[in-house]
Design a protein around this motif. Structure first.
Motif, PDB file in Angstrom:
ATOM      1  N   GLN A  49      18.814  69.494 -18.384  1.00 34.35           N
ATOM      2  CA  GLN A  49      17.376  69.626 -18.113  1.00 34.35           C
ATOM      3  C   GLN A  49      17.055  69.200 -16.679  1.00 34.35           C
ATOM      4  OE1 GLN A  49      15.278  67.377 -21.089  1.00 34.35           O
ATOM      5  NE2 GLN A  49      16.054  68.606 -22.772  1.00 34.35           N
ATOM      6  N   ALA A  50      17.724  68.138 -16.229  1.00 32.19           N
ATOM      7  CA  ALA A  50      17.488  67.655 -14.858  1.00 32.19           C
ATOM      8  C   ALA A  50      17.949  68.704 -13.849  1.00 32.19           C
ATOM      9  CB  ALA A  50      18.227  66.335 -14.652  1.00 32.19           C
ATOM     10  N   MET A  51      19.074  69.350 -14.126  1.00 30.84           N
ATOM     11  CA  MET A  51      19.576  70.379 -13.210  1.00 30.84           C
ATOM     12  C   MET A  51      18.622  71.569 -13.167  1.00 30.84           C
ATOM     13  SD  MET A  51      23.651  70.201 -14.175  1.00 30.84           S
ATOM     14  CE  MET A  51      24.050  71.647 -13.203  1.00 30.84           C
ATOM     15  N   TYR A  52      18.084  71.925 -14.356  1.00 28.56           N
ATOM     16  CA  TYR A  52      17.150  73.043 -14.423  1.00 28.56           C
ATOM     17  C   TYR A  52      15.870  72.722 -13.645  1.00 28.56           C
ATOM     18  CZ  TYR A  52      13.842  76.402 -16.355  1.00 28.56           C
ATOM     19  OH  TYR A  52      12.887  77.372 -16.486  1.00 28.56           O
ATOM     20  N   GLN A  53      15.337  71.500 -13.857  1.00 28.81           N
ATOM     21  CA  GLN A  53      14.125  71.086 -13.150  1.00 28.81           C
ATOM     22  C   GLN A  53      14.373  70.993 -11.649  1.00 28.81           C
ATOM     23  OE1 GLN A  53      12.797  67.443 -14.928  1.00 28.81           O
ATOM     24  NE2 GLN A  53      12.269  68.408 -16.885  1.00 28.81           N
ATOM     25  N   ALA A  54      15.580  70.566 -11.286  1.00 31.88           N
ATOM     26  CA  ALA A  54      15.908  70.455  -9.864  1.00 31.88           C
ATOM     27  C   ALA A  54      15.888  71.826  -9.200  1.00 31.88           C
ATOM     28  CB  ALA A  54      17.274  69.790  -9.703  1.00 31.88           C
ATOM     29  N   GLN A  55      16.389  72.830  -9.949  1.00 35.24           N
ATOM     30  CA  GLN A  55      16.379  74.191  -9.408  1.00 35.24           C
ATOM     31  C   GLN A  55      14.946  74.708  -9.254  1.00 35.24           C
ATOM     32  OE1 GLN A  55      18.842  76.422 -12.078  1.00 35.24           O
ATOM     33  NE2 GLN A  55      20.759  75.750 -11.136  1.00 35.24           N
ATOM     34  N   GLN A  56      14.097  74.364 -10.266  1.00 35.84           N
ATOM     35  CA  GLN A  56      12.712  74.821 -10.225  1.00 35.84           C
ATOM     36  C   GLN A  56      11.911  74.141  -9.115  1.00 35.84           C
ATOM     37  OE1 GLN A  56      11.388  77.264 -12.287  1.00 35.84           O
ATOM     38  NE2 GLN A  56      13.535  77.551 -12.892  1.00 35.84           N
ATOM     39  N   MET A  57      12.191  72.863  -8.906  1.00 36.20           N
ATOM     40  CA  MET A  57      11.413  72.080  -7.957  1.00 36.20           C
ATOM     41  C   MET A  57      12.041  72.073  -6.558  1.00 36.20           C
ATOM     42  SD  MET A  57      10.682  68.887 -10.543  1.00 36.20           S
ATOM     43  CE  MET A  57       9.815  67.897  -9.350  1.00 36.20           C
ATOM     44  N   ARG A  59      14.557  70.273  -5.516  1.00 34.66           N
ATOM     45  CA  ARG A  59      15.084  68.974  -5.070  1.00 34.66           C
ATOM     46  C   ARG A  59      15.960  68.396  -6.179  1.00 34.66           C
ATOM     47  NH1 ARG A  59      12.133  64.719  -7.290  1.00 34.66           N
ATOM     48  NH2 ARG A  59      10.148  65.293  -8.264  1.00 34.66           N
ATOM     49  N   SER A  60      16.861  67.513  -5.796  1.00 40.48           N
ATOM     50  CA  SER A  60      17.830  66.968  -6.752  1.00 40.48           C
ATOM     51  C   SER A  60      17.219  65.843  -7.590  1.00 40.48           C
ATOM     52  CB  SER A  60      19.059  66.431  -6.000  1.00 40.48           C
ATOM     53  OG  SER A  60      18.684  65.371  -5.142  1.00 40.48           O
ATOM     54  N   ILE A  61      17.624  65.786  -8.838  1.00 42.60           N
ATOM     55  CA  ILE A  61      17.199  64.711  -9.745  1.00 42.60           C
ATOM     56  C   ILE A  61      18.456  64.018 -10.243  1.00 42.60           C
ATOM     57  CG2 ILE A  61      16.054  64.165 -11.919  1.00 42.60           C
ATOM     58  CD1 ILE A  61      14.325  66.639 -11.516  1.00 42.60           C
ATOM     59  N   THR A  62      18.560  62.719 -10.004  1.00 41.48           N
ATOM     60  CA  THR A  62      19.763  61.966 -10.369  1.00 41.48           C
ATOM     61  C   THR A  62      19.632  61.399 -11.783  1.00 41.48           C
ATOM     62  OG1 THR A  62      20.054  61.318  -8.055  1.00 41.48           O
ATOM     63  CG2 THR A  62      21.272  60.054  -9.716  1.00 41.48           C
ATOM     64  N   VAL A  63      20.684  61.570 -12.575  1.00 46.42           N
ATOM     65  CA  VAL A  63      20.743  60.998 -13.922  1.00 46.42           C
ATOM     66  C   VAL A  63      21.791  59.895 -13.892  1.00 46.42           C
ATOM     67  CG1 VAL A  63      21.149  61.441 -16.357  1.00 46.42           C
ATOM     68  CG2 VAL A  63      20.133  63.217 -14.927  1.00 46.42           C
ATOM     69  N   ASN A  64      21.366  58.665 -14.164  1.00 50.34           N
ATOM     70  CA  ASN A  64      22.256  57.507 -14.067  1.00 50.34           C
ATOM     71  C   ASN A  64      23.094  57.372 -15.333  1.00 50.34           C
ATOM     72  OD1 ASN A  64      23.248  54.744 -14.184  1.00 50.34           O
ATOM     73  ND2 ASN A  64      21.986  54.414 -12.359  1.00 50.34           N
ATOM     74  N   VAL A  65      24.409  57.561 -15.212  1.00 52.86           N
ATOM     75  CA  VAL A  65      25.280  57.523 -16.385  1.00 52.86           C
ATOM     76  C   VAL A  65      25.429  56.102 -16.927  1.00 52.86           C
ATOM     77  CG1 VAL A  65      27.390  57.306 -15.013  1.00 52.86           C
ATOM     78  CG2 VAL A  65      27.500  58.276 -17.297  1.00 52.86           C
ATOM     79  N   ASN A  66      25.387  55.111 -16.042  1.00 58.82           N
ATOM     80  CA  ASN A  66      25.484  53.722 -16.516  1.00 58.82           C
ATOM     81  C   ASN A  66      24.272  53.336 -17.354  1.00 58.82           C
ATOM     82  OD1 ASN A  66      27.443  53.659 -14.134  1.00 58.82           O
ATOM     83  ND2 ASN A  66      27.736  51.645 -15.042  1.00 58.82           N
ATOM     84  N   GLN A  67      23.090  53.742 -16.851  1.00 59.90           N
ATOM     85  CA  GLN A  67      21.853  53.382 -17.541  1.00 59.90           C
ATOM     86  C   GLN A  67      21.694  54.141 -18.852  1.00 59.90           C
ATOM     87  OE1 GLN A  67      18.463  53.608 -14.975  1.00 59.90           O
ATOM     88  NE2 GLN A  67      17.001  53.167 -16.590  1.00 59.90           N
ATOM     89  N   MET A  68      22.087  55.401 -18.856  1.00 62.02           N
ATOM     90  CA  MET A  68      21.843  56.235 -20.030  1.00 62.02           C
ATOM     91  C   MET A  68      22.974  56.226 -21.045  1.00 62.02           C
ATOM     92  SD  MET A  68      19.671  59.435 -18.796  1.00 62.02           S
ATOM     93  CE  MET A  68      19.297  59.611 -20.509  1.00 62.02           C
ATOM     94  N   MET A  69      24.189  55.895 -20.591  1.00 57.91           N
ATOM     95  CA  MET A  69      25.331  55.951 -21.503  1.00 57.91           C
ATOM     96  C   MET A  69      25.964  54.588 -21.755  1.00 57.91           C
ATOM     97  SD  MET A  69      26.460  58.886 -22.844  1.00 57.91           S
ATOM     98  CE  MET A  69      28.075  58.259 -23.190  1.00 57.91           C
ATOM     99  N   ILE A  70      26.392  53.936 -20.670  1.00 60.96           N
ATOM    100  CA  ILE A  70      27.226  52.745 -20.840  1.00 60.96           C
ATOM    101  C   ILE A  70      26.434  51.557 -21.377  1.00 60.96           C
ATOM    102  CG2 ILE A  70      28.667  51.069 -19.601  1.00 60.96           C
ATOM    103  CD1 ILE A  70      29.650  53.361 -17.881  1.00 60.96           C
ATOM    104  N   ARG A  71      25.212  51.357 -20.841  1.00 56.31           N
ATOM    105  CA  ARG A  71      24.428  50.221 -21.335  1.00 56.31           C
ATOM    106  C   ARG A  71      24.114  50.318 -22.824  1.00 56.31           C
ATOM    107  NH1 ARG A  71      19.657  49.122 -17.141  1.00 56.31           N
ATOM    108  NH2 ARG A  71      18.845  48.052 -18.967  1.00 56.31           N
TER     109      ARG A  71
END
Length: 258
Positions: A49-57, A59-71
């Motif tokens: 979804q972030a990649m799709y929104q980045a293409q639409q907008m 600009r790049s949108i970063t998804v933090n793997v530590n925050q969303m997965m590891i924690r």
């Protein structure tokens, strides 16, 4: 030191010569794997979804793997560990009491401290091996993102410290009984108390702060964020020391009762 090593080797060998070690490790990895799969699926969807929104907008949108997965994975693994550790420690002293070998140990030239440290060390090494095997999940994540290694290692350090404190409670409870089931249930009940007491830690009162401080899971939070605070180290070290001291008193009491 040599006698502690002998107790350590004997107990560790007994763990791995029975199905307990393999069952506990397999269960821990399997249940953690379910959470890992769910978190990974959610992460990949958000990343798409972030990649799709980045293409639409544009600009790049970063998804933090530590925050969303590891924690969240480490937080869930810490809860799972509370269920698994009683299965490891339930036989520490209970098996010796049931089989009668505790009498031999108490009348041998092995001190209580050497006996307790040997048994605690064996149970903790089994737990640590379980955590090390579970490090496969961050390794897998490297194929899907770029997780930060230092916060990840800090989270696993917290998992080991929390586990050491829980193992010490399990060794203590097993010194009270020759029934392994009672030892496991007793350890589980005590650790549930030290987990759920944190739920009372809302608000700004003294008791809320005390409840939050006593919660064994609350101290994992900073570790999962990659933050090292000595107050959490002091908490787990104090927890472990008190539990092993009480174990010493329990064994001393058993010796005097005959």
């Amino acid at each position: 030191m040599r006698k502690t090593w002998e107790i350590f080797k004997r107990d560790l060998k007994s763990y791995y010569s029975s199905p307990i070690a393999y069952v506990v490790i397999a269960l821990f990895i399997a249940v953690s794997g379910v959470f890992f799969y769910a978190l990974l699926t959610r992460f990949l969807n958000i990343q798409m979804q972030a990649m799709y929104q980045a293409q639409q907008m544009g600009r790049s949108i970063t998804v933090n793997v530590n925050q969303m997965m590891i924690r969240p994975l480490l937080a869930n693994m810490s809860i799972i560990a509370l269920f698994m550790i009683p299965m490891i420690t339930m036989r520490s002293f209970s098996e010796d009491k049931r089989s009668g070998t505790i009498e031999l140990l108490l009348t041998s030239p092995i001190s209580n401290t050497q006996m307790i440290l040997g048994k605690f060390g064996a149970a903790f090494v089994l737990y640590a091996s379980m955590v090390v095997v579970a490090f496969i999940y961050p390794v897998v994540l490297m194929f899907y993102g770029n997780p930060e290694i230092a916060p990840t290692l800090m989270g696993y350090l917290g998992l080991l410290l929390m586990g050491a404190a829980t193992v010490s409670v399990g060794v203590l409870i097993s010194s009270f009984t020759e029934n392994q089931i009672i030892a496991a249930i007793g350890t589980f009940a005590v650790m549930m108390l030290f987990w759920t007491i944190g739920w009372l830690g809302t608000g700004n009162s003294f008791f809320a702060d005390l409840a939050s401080y006593l919660s064994i899971i609350e101290h994992m939070g900073d570790f999962t964020k990659g933050v090292f605070d000595t107050k959490h180290l002091v908490y787990y070290a104090s927890f472990l020391f008190v539990a092993l001291f009480l174990t010493y008193q329990s064994i001393e009491s058993t010796k005097w009762r005959g």
